[in-house]
Motif scaffolding. Structure first.
Motif: not given
Ligand code: ASP
Length: 594
Positions: A230-231, A290, A292, A413, A480, A484-485, A540, A544, A549
């Protein structure tokens, strides 16, 4: 076009227009032939309107018979009520239909490689190659509109709080954020390169030295990193910097920004103040900086219970004290998992970096491979501290502190995911503060910065600055959301001598400092105000907010997971003449992964 007709969009055909003649244009979403009548669902960016073509309209009917999905047409017709019982309540236009009188085909479409009229899962490469078709689908239309709304609300928010948007250049000198720079060769300065910004960090700090006071920018950042799921090589930040403030001021402003975005762009109230955790606490309770916070299942330290254990594996780890952890993690309802399921879980833990994963199951008896090693006292202790109940399993991770926290955090997680505790419609924000200033570079082992080299330490640690740099804490804060950051920020070093000292700690000598950051350290000598800021990753945030995702689903033209633009086919080789002009010789190339 019929001059007496009113031009409307496919989203605005409503009963107020009954009996009027309208013109509308769009894509053929669907064509249905029903007992001699043709229905078209006509779609544009505002919605879908049903067009009815009666066989009595001989010419229009003949044209309509040739229409296929995604052809572009213009219709002139009369708005009429749909027959009772055929209204479609899911459409804003569902009470009416247009009886077509004229039909003009504006463009024909080739057969699309996937249906546009639904959001069925399609191979992502195909979606990205034909992104223009993918963009027509409901999901991407919704996501890009949400993105626009979030950015608009944030822009307005910062404007109302006295920030001005300043554009900073893309062709600059390196601004380190821990990644590699994308470089741009200069044609007119032979053998020299610009760097594309990893962030506008230095420029926004220089804007503070330039007296701008409160800056924001919707800024593109470019980082040449190894591809990861996810970059993206380029991504967007809402970048903020403020003068004459402290950490608390920046956090207040940024907290207000996200809460306003959720309220005004998404209609969701987020309770404030947002919870805050120290870095230490986040690692201890959640194994993650980070965390959850949508679910509990906190990590529990149980080393004390094993100090004198006859279970030597745990006793030996416990004997190493604070450098290690033995973590117990409750897995509700997992006592019924099969031996095979536990084997798979152990494999998963190994993928996360665990050396092993011990477990017990709770029922009338305590079972599991390590149960026989546990004394009665240890069993009672474990149940008490974990709060485990009949039917649960307890996982144990024993390792060096960071490794154990990391594995346990990932397993937590994973368990949250399996138990359906990570509901995308819930939003659990938190701040994490008190990060280390420096850390070990995992690749080289050298000391490197944890955030970026411009972050200031917390005050009052001067005594340890030289003797124990790794113990230093930074004025650095992360926001956060759901694990996720969303963004990071810090108070900066505004004193030139101190900034040089940090560079020295990072292993730069005076010549390197001068060559790489001389412009900046010079600027700091001309009365730099105390300042700090933060950047939020828009991709991000929107991902969200949309319940997606992948950030690729909220970016119009993302690169694929291999950092390629598959629609344009970029990057691509360039003609020899261009290379020559740039004084570049390509020495050696490896076959590419597309
Ligand atoms: N430049 C930083 C980043 O991109 C954010 C900041 O410190 O303001 O993460």
């Amino acid at each position: 076009m019929n001059s007496a007709s009113q031009r409307i969009s496919c989203g605005t055909a409503t009963p107020s227009l009954l009996a009027s003649t309208v013109t509308l244009a769009g894509w053929v979403h669907r064509r249905r032939d029903h007992g001699g009548i043709i229905f078209l669902d006509l779609r544009d960016h505002e919605g879908i309107t049903q067009i009815l073509i009666a066989p009595t309209q001989v010419e229009v009917f003949a044209q309509a018979e040739s229409l296929r999905s995604e052809d572009v047409v213009r219709i002139v017709g009369r708005v009429q009520a749909r027959p009772a019982g055929t209204e479609n309540e899911r459409l804003s236009t569902g009470a009416v239909e247009i009886a077509a009188e004229q039909l003009t085909v504006l463009t024909r479409s080739a057969t699309p490689p996937f249906p546009v009229a639904n959001d069925d899962d399609i191979d992502e490469t195909v979606r990205l190659r034909y992104r223009y078709l993918d963009l027509r689908r409901t999901r991407m239309q919704r996501n890009l509109r949400t993105r626009h709304r979030v950015i608009k609300v944030l822009r307005d928010y910062f404007d109302q709080h006295g920030f001005i948007e300043v554009e900073t250049p893309l062709l600059i000198k390196s601004t380190p954020e821990g990644a590699r720079d994308y470089l741009v060769p200069s044609r007119i300065h032979q053998g020299e390169f610009y760097a594309l910004p990893q962030s506008p960090q230095l420029l926004k700090q220089i804007l503070m030295i330039g007296g701008i006071g409160r800056y924001m920018q919707i800024a593109r950042c470019l980082r040449d990193e190894d591809p990861r799921a996810d970059r993206q090589p380029e991504f967007t930040q809402i970048d903020v910097e403020m003068s004459f403030i402290e950490q608390e001021d920046v956090m207040q402003i940024m907290e207000g920004a996200v809460v306003t975005a959720w309220r005004d762009a998404l209609g969701i109230d987020i309770p404030t103040p947002l919870p805050r955790l120290s870095y230490e606490e986040a690692m201890r309770r959640f194994g993650n900086d980070k965390p959850d916070l949508r679910f509990g299942l906190e990590l529990v330290d149980v080393a004390e219970l094993f100090a004198d254990s006859s279970f030597t594996t745990f006793r030996d780890v416990a004997a190493q004290g604070a450098a290690t952890r033995i973590i117990a993690l409750r897995y509700p309802g997992a006592a019924s998992l099969s031996r095979r399921d536990f084997d798979a879980l152990q494999e998963r833990a190994k993928e996360f970096g665990a050396k092993g994963l011990a477990y017990i199951t709770i029922g009338p008896e305590i079972r599991g491979p390590i149960a026989k090693f546990l004394s009665e006292q240890e069993r009672t202790g474990i149940l008490a501290v974990t709060g485990a109940e009949d039917g649960d399993a307890i996982l144990f991770i024993a390792d060096r502190k960071n490794a154990a926290s990391d594995v346990a955090g990932r397993l937590r997680n994973e368990i949250g995911e399996r138990l359906g505790l990570r509901d995308p419609a819930r939003f659990a924000f938190c701040w994490v503060v008190g990060f280390p200033l420096f850390e070990h570079d995992p690749e080289t082992g050298a000391i490197t910065f944890a955030h970026h080299p411009f972050t200031a330490p917390l005050p009052g640690q001067e005594a340890h600055f030289d003797s124990d740099p790794l113990s230093l804490r930074a004025q650095h804060y992360d926001l956060v959301l759901n694990g996720f950051e969303l963004g990071s920020g810090s108070i900066r070093n505004h004193d030139a001598a101190f900034q040089r000292k940090i560079f020295h700690h990072l292993g730069l000598d005076d010549t390197e400092i001068e060559n790489r950051f001389g412009f900046f350290t010079t600027a700091l000598t001309y009365g730099a105000p105390p300042h700090g800021g933060m950047a939020l990753g828009i991709d991000r945030v929107v991902m969200l907010a949309c319940g997606e995702t992948s950030i690729r689903d909220v970016i119009a033209f993302p690169k694929n997971q291999n950092a390629r633009d598959v629609m344009m086919d970029a990057p691509s080789p360039i003609p020899a003449a261009n290379l020559k002009e740039l004084h570049i010789t390509i020495s050696e190339v490896q076959p590419d992964q597309k």
